[in-house]
Each structure stands twice: as structure tokens, then as C-alpha cells.
Write a protein that holds these residues in place. Structure first.
Motif, PDB file in Angstrom:
ATOM      1  N   ILE A  84       0.838  -1.205   0.000  1.00 46.65           N
ATOM      2  CA  ILE A  84       0.000   0.000   0.000  1.00 46.65           C
ATOM      3  C   ILE A  84       0.869   1.250   0.000  1.00 46.65           C
ATOM      4  CG2 ILE A  84      -1.667   1.326   1.357  1.00 46.65           C
ATOM      5  CD1 ILE A  84      -2.839  -1.331   2.309  1.00 46.65           C
ATOM      6  N   GLY A  85       1.909   1.257   0.833  1.00 48.50           N
ATOM      7  CA  GLY A  85       2.808   2.406   0.868  1.00 48.50           C
ATOM      8  C   GLY A  85       3.559   2.591  -0.430  1.00 48.50           C
ATOM      9  N   ALA A  86       4.010   1.490  -1.035  1.00 48.49           N
ATOM     10  CA  ALA A  86       4.762   1.580  -2.283  1.00 48.49           C
ATOM     11  C   ALA A  86       3.885   2.099  -3.422  1.00 48.49           C
ATOM     12  CB  ALA A  86       5.337   0.211  -2.640  1.00 48.49           C
ATOM     13  N   TYR A  87       2.685   1.561  -3.539  1.00 51.08           N
ATOM     14  CA  TYR A  87       1.799   1.995  -4.620  1.00 51.08           C
ATOM     15  C   TYR A  87       1.297   3.418  -4.397  1.00 51.08           C
ATOM     16  CZ  TYR A  87       1.498  -2.252  -7.403  1.00 51.08           C
ATOM     17  OH  TYR A  87       1.790  -3.297  -8.248  1.00 51.08           O
ATOM     18  N   ALA A  88       1.049   3.783  -3.139  1.00 51.85           N
ATOM     19  CA  ALA A  88       0.621   5.159  -2.859  1.00 51.85           C
ATOM     20  C   ALA A  88       1.707   6.141  -3.265  1.00 51.85           C
ATOM     21  CB  ALA A  88       0.282   5.314  -1.380  1.00 51.85           C
ATOM     22  N   THR A  89       2.942   5.854  -2.911  1.00 47.97           N
ATOM     23  CA  THR A  89       4.053   6.737  -3.271  1.00 47.97           C
ATOM     24  C   THR A  89       4.246   6.771  -4.778  1.00 47.97           C
ATOM     25  OG1 THR A  89       5.181   6.317  -1.177  1.00 47.97           O
ATOM     26  CG2 THR A  89       6.528   7.121  -2.990  1.00 47.97           C
ATOM     27  N   ALA A  90       4.172   5.615  -5.423  1.00 44.64           N
ATOM     28  CA  ALA A  90       4.357   5.566  -6.873  1.00 44.64           C
ATOM     29  C   ALA A  90       3.276   6.354  -7.601  1.00 44.64           C
ATOM     30  CB  ALA A  90       4.366   4.117  -7.342  1.00 44.64           C
ATOM     31  N   LEU A  91       2.020   6.199  -7.180  1.00 43.37           N
ATOM     32  CA  LEU A  91       0.921   6.910  -7.844  1.00 43.37           C
ATOM     33  C   LEU A  91       1.002   8.411  -7.599  1.00 43.37           C
ATOM     34  CD1 LEU A  91      -2.003   4.437  -7.047  1.00 43.37           C
ATOM     35  CD2 LEU A  91      -1.006   4.899  -9.300  1.00 43.37           C
ATOM     36  N   VAL A 144      -6.359  -6.853  -5.237  1.00 41.11           N
ATOM     37  CA  VAL A 144      -6.637  -5.499  -5.739  1.00 41.11           C
ATOM     38  C   VAL A 144      -5.451  -4.993  -6.556  1.00 41.11           C
ATOM     39  CG1 VAL A 144      -7.010  -3.101  -5.066  1.00 41.11           C
ATOM     40  CG2 VAL A 144      -8.258  -4.935  -3.907  1.00 41.11           C
ATOM     41  N   LEU A 145      -4.247  -5.174  -6.050  1.00 41.22           N
ATOM     42  CA  LEU A 145      -3.066  -4.715  -6.777  1.00 41.22           C
ATOM     43  C   LEU A 145      -2.916  -5.436  -8.112  1.00 41.22           C
ATOM     44  CD1 LEU A 145      -0.410  -4.520  -3.893  1.00 41.22           C
ATOM     45  CD2 LEU A 145      -1.814  -2.673  -4.822  1.00 41.22           C
ATOM     46  N   ARG A 146      -3.318  -6.684  -8.161  1.00 46.65           N
ATOM     47  CA  ARG A 146      -3.139  -7.473  -9.386  1.00 46.65           C
ATOM     48  C   ARG A 146      -4.246  -7.241 -10.401  1.00 46.65           C
ATOM     49  NH1 ARG A 146      -4.595 -12.506 -11.435  1.00 46.65           N
ATOM     50  NH2 ARG A 146      -2.942 -13.615 -12.559  1.00 46.65           N
ATOM     51  N   ASN A 147      -5.480  -7.026  -9.959  1.00 47.82           N
ATOM     52  CA  ASN A 147      -6.616  -7.006 -10.881  1.00 47.82           C
ATOM     53  C   ASN A 147      -7.092  -5.604 -11.259  1.00 47.82           C
ATOM     54  OD1 ASN A 147      -6.703  -9.841 -10.866  1.00 47.82           O
ATOM     55  ND2 ASN A 147      -8.016  -9.867  -9.051  1.00 47.82           N
ATOM     56  N   GLU A 148      -6.884  -4.620 -10.411  1.00 47.70           N
ATOM     57  CA  GLU A 148      -7.355  -3.265 -10.709  1.00 47.70           C
ATOM     58  C   GLU A 148      -6.327  -2.529 -11.566  1.00 47.70           C
ATOM     59  OE1 GLU A 148     -10.410  -2.423  -9.996  1.00 47.70           O
ATOM     60  OE2 GLU A 148     -10.646  -4.402  -9.080  1.00 47.70           O
ATOM     61  N   GLY A 153      -1.956  -0.686 -12.504  1.00 50.28           N
ATOM     62  CA  GLY A 153      -1.218  -1.229 -13.627  1.00 50.28           C
ATOM     63  C   GLY A 153      -1.271  -2.744 -13.703  1.00 50.28           C
ATOM     64  N   GLY A 154      -1.908  -3.378 -12.717  1.00 50.92           N
ATOM     65  CA  GLY A 154      -2.053  -4.830 -12.742  1.00 50.92           C
ATOM     66  C   GLY A 154      -0.710  -5.530 -12.740  1.00 50.92           C
ATOM     67  N   VAL A 155      -0.610  -6.607 -13.526  1.00 51.29           N
ATOM     68  CA  VAL A 155       0.637  -7.370 -13.580  1.00 51.29           C
ATOM     69  C   VAL A 155       1.737  -6.601 -14.299  1.00 51.29           C
ATOM     70  CG1 VAL A 155      -0.528  -9.595 -13.450  1.00 51.29           C
ATOM     71  CG2 VAL A 155      -0.160  -8.533 -15.681  1.00 51.29           C
ATOM     72  N   PHE A 156       1.369  -5.548 -15.052  1.00 53.75           N
ATOM     73  CA  PHE A 156       2.375  -4.736 -15.746  1.00 53.75           C
ATOM     74  C   PHE A 156       3.043  -3.728 -14.812  1.00 53.75           C
ATOM     75  CE2 PHE A 156      -0.793  -5.987 -18.933  1.00 53.75           C
ATOM     76  CZ  PHE A 156       0.018  -6.670 -19.817  1.00 53.75           C
ATOM     77  N   GLY A 157       2.409  -3.470 -13.679  1.00 55.47           N
ATOM     78  CA  GLY A 157       3.016  -2.629 -12.660  1.00 55.47           C
ATOM     79  C   GLY A 157       3.086  -1.160 -13.025  1.00 55.47           C
ATOM     80  N   GLU A 248      12.403   1.550  -8.666  1.00 57.82           N
ATOM     81  CA  GLU A 248      11.886   2.401  -9.759  1.00 57.82           C
ATOM     82  C   GLU A 248      10.846   1.689 -10.628  1.00 57.82           C
ATOM     83  OE1 GLU A 248      15.272   5.440 -10.978  1.00 57.82           O
ATOM     84  OE2 GLU A 248      16.022   3.375 -11.060  1.00 57.82           O
ATOM     85  N   PHE A 249      10.432   0.506 -10.202  1.00 57.02           N
ATOM     86  CA  PHE A 249       9.347  -0.225 -10.866  1.00 57.02           C
ATOM     87  C   PHE A 249       8.743  -1.182  -9.845  1.00 57.02           C
ATOM     88  CE2 PHE A 249       7.960  -4.240 -12.710  1.00 57.02           C
ATOM     89  CZ  PHE A 249       6.959  -3.793 -13.560  1.00 57.02           C
ATOM     90  N   ILE A 250       7.440  -1.188  -9.742  1.00 57.79           N
ATOM     91  CA  ILE A 250       6.787  -2.093  -8.806  1.00 57.79           C
ATOM     92  C   ILE A 250       5.663  -2.843  -9.498  1.00 57.79           C
ATOM     93  CG2 ILE A 250       7.345  -0.832  -6.693  1.00 57.79           C
ATOM     94  CD1 ILE A 250       4.562   0.418  -6.809  1.00 57.79           C
ATOM     95  N   ASP A 251       5.476  -4.079  -9.072  1.00 64.25           N
ATOM     96  CA  ASP A 251       4.349  -4.908  -9.490  1.00 64.25           C
ATOM     97  C   ASP A 251       3.862  -5.658  -8.252  1.00 64.25           C
ATOM     98  OD1 ASP A 251       6.470  -6.644  -9.193  1.00 64.25           O
ATOM     99  OD2 ASP A 251       5.844  -7.954 -10.828  1.00 64.25           O
ATOM    100  N   PRO A 252       2.755  -6.392  -8.323  1.00 65.69           N
ATOM    101  CA  PRO A 252       2.194  -6.992  -7.100  1.00 65.69           C
ATOM    102  C   PRO A 252       3.022  -8.102  -6.473  1.00 65.69           C
ATOM    103  CG  PRO A 252       0.519  -6.776  -8.816  1.00 65.69           C
ATOM    104  CD  PRO A 252       1.825  -6.510  -9.465  1.00 65.69           C
ATOM    105  N   SER A 253       3.931  -8.740  -7.210  1.00 67.07           N
ATOM    106  CA  SER A 253       4.604  -9.942  -6.714  1.00 67.07           C
ATOM    107  C   SER A 253       5.386  -9.745  -5.412  1.00 67.07           C
ATOM    108  CB  SER A 253       5.509 -10.527  -7.805  1.00 67.07           C
ATOM    109  OG  SER A 253       6.458  -9.574  -8.227  1.00 67.07           O
ATOM    110  N   PRO A 254       6.094  -8.617  -5.181  1.00 65.52           N
ATOM    111  CA  PRO A 254       6.836  -8.499  -3.908  1.00 65.52           C
ATOM    112  C   PRO A 254       5.949  -8.333  -2.685  1.00 65.52           C
ATOM    113  CG  PRO A 254       7.709  -6.996  -5.583  1.00 65.52           C
ATOM    114  CD  PRO A 254       6.395  -7.490  -6.071  1.00 65.52           C
ATOM    115  N   PHE A 255       4.639  -8.149  -2.893  1.00 67.13           N
ATOM    116  CA  PHE A 255       3.736  -7.877  -1.775  1.00 67.13           C
ATOM    117  C   PHE A 255       2.713  -8.986  -1.582  1.00 67.13           C
ATOM    118  CE2 PHE A 255       4.743  -3.902  -4.117  1.00 67.13           C
ATOM    119  CZ  PHE A 255       5.742  -3.457  -3.258  1.00 67.13           C
ATOM    120  N   ALA A 256       3.030 -10.174  -2.082  1.00 66.44           N
ATOM    121  CA  ALA A 256       2.144 -11.327  -1.941  1.00 66.44           C
ATOM    122  C   ALA A 256       2.196 -11.853  -0.508  1.00 66.44           C
ATOM    123  CB  ALA A 256       2.536 -12.418  -2.936  1.00 66.44           C
TER     124      ALA A 256
END
Length: 345
Positions: A84-91, A144-148, A153-157, A248-256
Motif C-alpha cells: 500500500i505504501g509503495a503503490y501510494a508513493t508511486a501513484l 486489488v493490486l493485481r486485478n485493478e 497497472g495490474g501485472v504490468f506494474g 523504480e518499478f513495482i508490481d504486485p509480486s513483492p507484496f504477496a
């Protein structure tokens, strides 16, 4: 684990012993920060990245250590809060053009608020039932991170996450960003050091040892349970806010969910309840596998064997083993301060 203090002879008071231990932690944190400031010399770009990843992971483990090691609340959602923190900062930095510092603060506040809400089930469920609640939450966040895809960005991050810029200084180089991570980690570790020494920290310890006795002493179980969850979650959010610009790039896998189990392993292996334990546990979980990669395809087997051996040899973690060794060295010889017999000259 604390021993019953002796009030005979020249034994220090419990308060003085606690201050001495806490001051030792403070000195260790400061000296370690100085060493880590210069550590990347000669390591190269990838070695510096591994050191930075170790510190970022240690921040998330610090939060889980507060929740589990001090408050005694089992959580399997630490990686979800980090996500949540990583995606919030990235967005906030890529989509809205916000600076890293306000994005960092918002990520911490967001995870603090979510942890506060998630803490309410902790008031009704105990032990492994609480772990199931956080497990379900972790799975929900990952889905949510994977499907929304419209948001995450889904699996593309999400890519092209900028490095921080503070007071006109851009920390875009690997060495500059590593030193930036060192400073942030030190600030967060000192904040936790102060928290543990405060009445809040003693209330968390009382909550872990015996909730009924803590309530009889006037400690508000409800408030401190929620606070433990919220602060521990905020530290995971802070770690995610540093992780996003680090890679500098995030996808859902590190947060499983598996990542939450791995963070829990770091708390246990480092020493649950010890403030330096998260750094030892993160060192074991991040740096050791990279060191073992030189063995080729055997590195995962060797890593699992080392961790298993450590947990069998020292179930209280590496810090617990070190403390037992230090206490054995300092133990007084038998026969000292024996009571004087009546009639002795």
C-alpha cells in the motif's frame, strides 16, 4: 526475556539496567549508520542496491517487531501494508507529480489509518484467529493490486518512479540514494527507540505479557492494541515508500502473502522483541541469499538449511543467543556475596 532482578549486593536497579541496554542500542544504531554511510565504497551498483534493500526491509520488519515482538499481536499483513505504501508513493509521484516527502508522509498516514481499522478485529479475536484475519486482508490487497489495472497497472506494474528530491538535491545516483536511505532508516529507528522507552512502550510490553494484569493496572487494552497495529503498519508503509523509488518499478509480486511470511521469519530469526533484531533478521533474509548465489542452484537449499539450523539452535533468535552469551560472560562467580553465618569472626 527479562530476569528477576536482584536487590542484594551491588546489582543495578531494573531502571538503570533498562537505560543501560537502551543506551547501548542507541550507540549501536548511530555507529552502524556511520559505517553504512561509507560501506558502499568498492561494492559497485548492485552491492549498494542490496545494502539499501536490506535497510528498507529492516524498516518493515521493525514495524512487525513492534506489533508481534512487543505487543504480542500476530500479523500476516506486513507485506500488504508495504505494498500500500509503495503503490501510494508511486501513484502520487508519477501520476500527480507530488514530491517524495509529502508522498512519504501520506503513505505512512494511509497505512496507519488502514492498520487502525484492521486493528478492530484484534479486539475480538486472539492468537491464530487474528493471524487468519490479517491473512485474509493480505490476500485481498494482493488481489486489488493485481486485478485493478486502471489504478495499479495490474501485472504490468508502475514504472519510471522518480527518486527523491529534497531541498534542491536529487538523490538519483545509487550512492546518494543509499545514503538517503541510511538517514531515513536511522530517523525511524531512533523514533522507535524513543517509543520503546516511553510509557507507550512499557504498556505494549504489559499487553504482550499479560493483558488481564495490564488492564488491572489501568492500561486501556483497546487503545493500545489499535495503536500497536497502526504504528507497525505505518512502518511498513514507510518501507514501501522507500522501496518504490529504490527499484523504480513495482508490481504486485513483492507484496504477496509469501512475502509477509518471509518478513515474519525475519522477526523470529533476528530476535522477536529486540530492537536490533529486525536488522539482524533482514540481514539474514536479504543479504545472506545474495551471498549464497555464488553457489549456483544450491543457494536456496543452503539458505533454508542455515535458517533451519539457526532456529533450532536459538529459538529466541540471533539476538536472544547473543544476549545469553553476554549474560554468561557477565555472570558473577558462585560464592560471591554469600550471607555471613552467625558467629563468624
Amino acid at each position: 526475556m527479562s530476569e528477576i532482578p536482584s536487590f542484594t549486593g551491588n546489582a543495578p536497579s531494573p531502571a538503570r539496567a533498562f537505560r543501560r541496554r537502551a543506551d547501548g542500542v542507541l550507540i549501536t544504531l548511530v555507529l552502524a549508520a556511520v559505517l553504512l554511510w561509507f560501506a558502499p565504497s568498492g561494492l559497485g551498483r548492485y552491492g549498494t542496491y542490496v545494502l539499501s534493500l536490506w535497510l528498507v526491509t529492516a524498516i518493515a520488519v521493525m514495524g512487525l517487531n513492534l506489533t508481534l515482538g512487543l505487543a504480542g499481536l500476530k500479523s500476516l499483513a506486513q507485506a500488504a501494508f508495504m505494498g500500500i505504501g509503495a503503490y501510494a508513493t508511486a501513484l502520487l509521484t508519477t501520476k500527480l507529480g507530488m514530491g517524495w516527502l509529502p508522498a512519504f508522509a501520506i503513505s505512512g498516514l494511509l497505512t496507519f489509518a488502514v492498520g487502525l481499522v484492521l486493528g478492530f478485529p484484534a479486539l475480538r479475536v486472539k492468537a491464530h484467529y487474528l493471524a487468519f484475519v490479517t491473512l485474509a486482508f493480505s490476500t485481498l490487497v494482493w488481489l486489488v493490486l493485481r486485478n485493478e489495472q486502471w489504478l495499479t497497472g495490474g501485472v504490468f506494474g508502475l514504472s519510471n518512479i522518480p527518486r527523491p528530491t529534497l531541498f534542491g538535491t536529487k538523490f538519483d545516483g545509487h550512492l546518494a540514494f543509499h545514503r538517503f536511505v541510511v538517514v531515513v532508516t536511522l530517523i525511524l529507528a531512533l523514533a522507535l527507540w524513543w517509543l520503546i522507552r516511553s510509557p507507550w512502550g512499557r504498556a505494549f510490553l504489559a499487553l504482550r505479557e499479560n493483558p488481564v494484569r495490564a488492564a488491572s493496572l489501568g492500561i486501556n487494552i483497546r487503545n493500545y492494541t489499535l495503536l500497536a497495529f497502526a504504528i507497525g503498519s505505518a512502518y511498513a508503509g514507510f518501507a514501501g515508500a522507500l522501496y518504490a523509488p529504490l527499484v523504480e518499478f513495482i508490481d504486485p509480486s513483492p507484496f504477496a502473502l509469501s512475502a509477509s511470511f518471509f518478513l515474519l521469519l525475519m522477526v523470529v530469526a533476528g530476535g522477536s522483541g529486540y530492537q536490533l533484531g529486525p536488522f539482524i533478521g533482514a540481514l539474514l533474509g536479504v543479504v545472506l541469499p545474495e551471498t549464497l548465489r555464488a553457489t549456483g542452484g544450491l543457494y536456496l537449499i543452503l539458505f533454508a538449511a542455515i535458517v533451519l539450523a539457526l532456529l533450532i539452535a536459538c529459538p529466541q533468535g540471533i539476538m536472544g543467543l547473543l544476549e545469553r552469551g553476554w549474560n554468561a560472560i557477565r555472570r558473577r562467580p558462585m560464592g560471591r556475596n554469600l550471607p555471613v553465618k552467625e558467629g563468624a569472626p
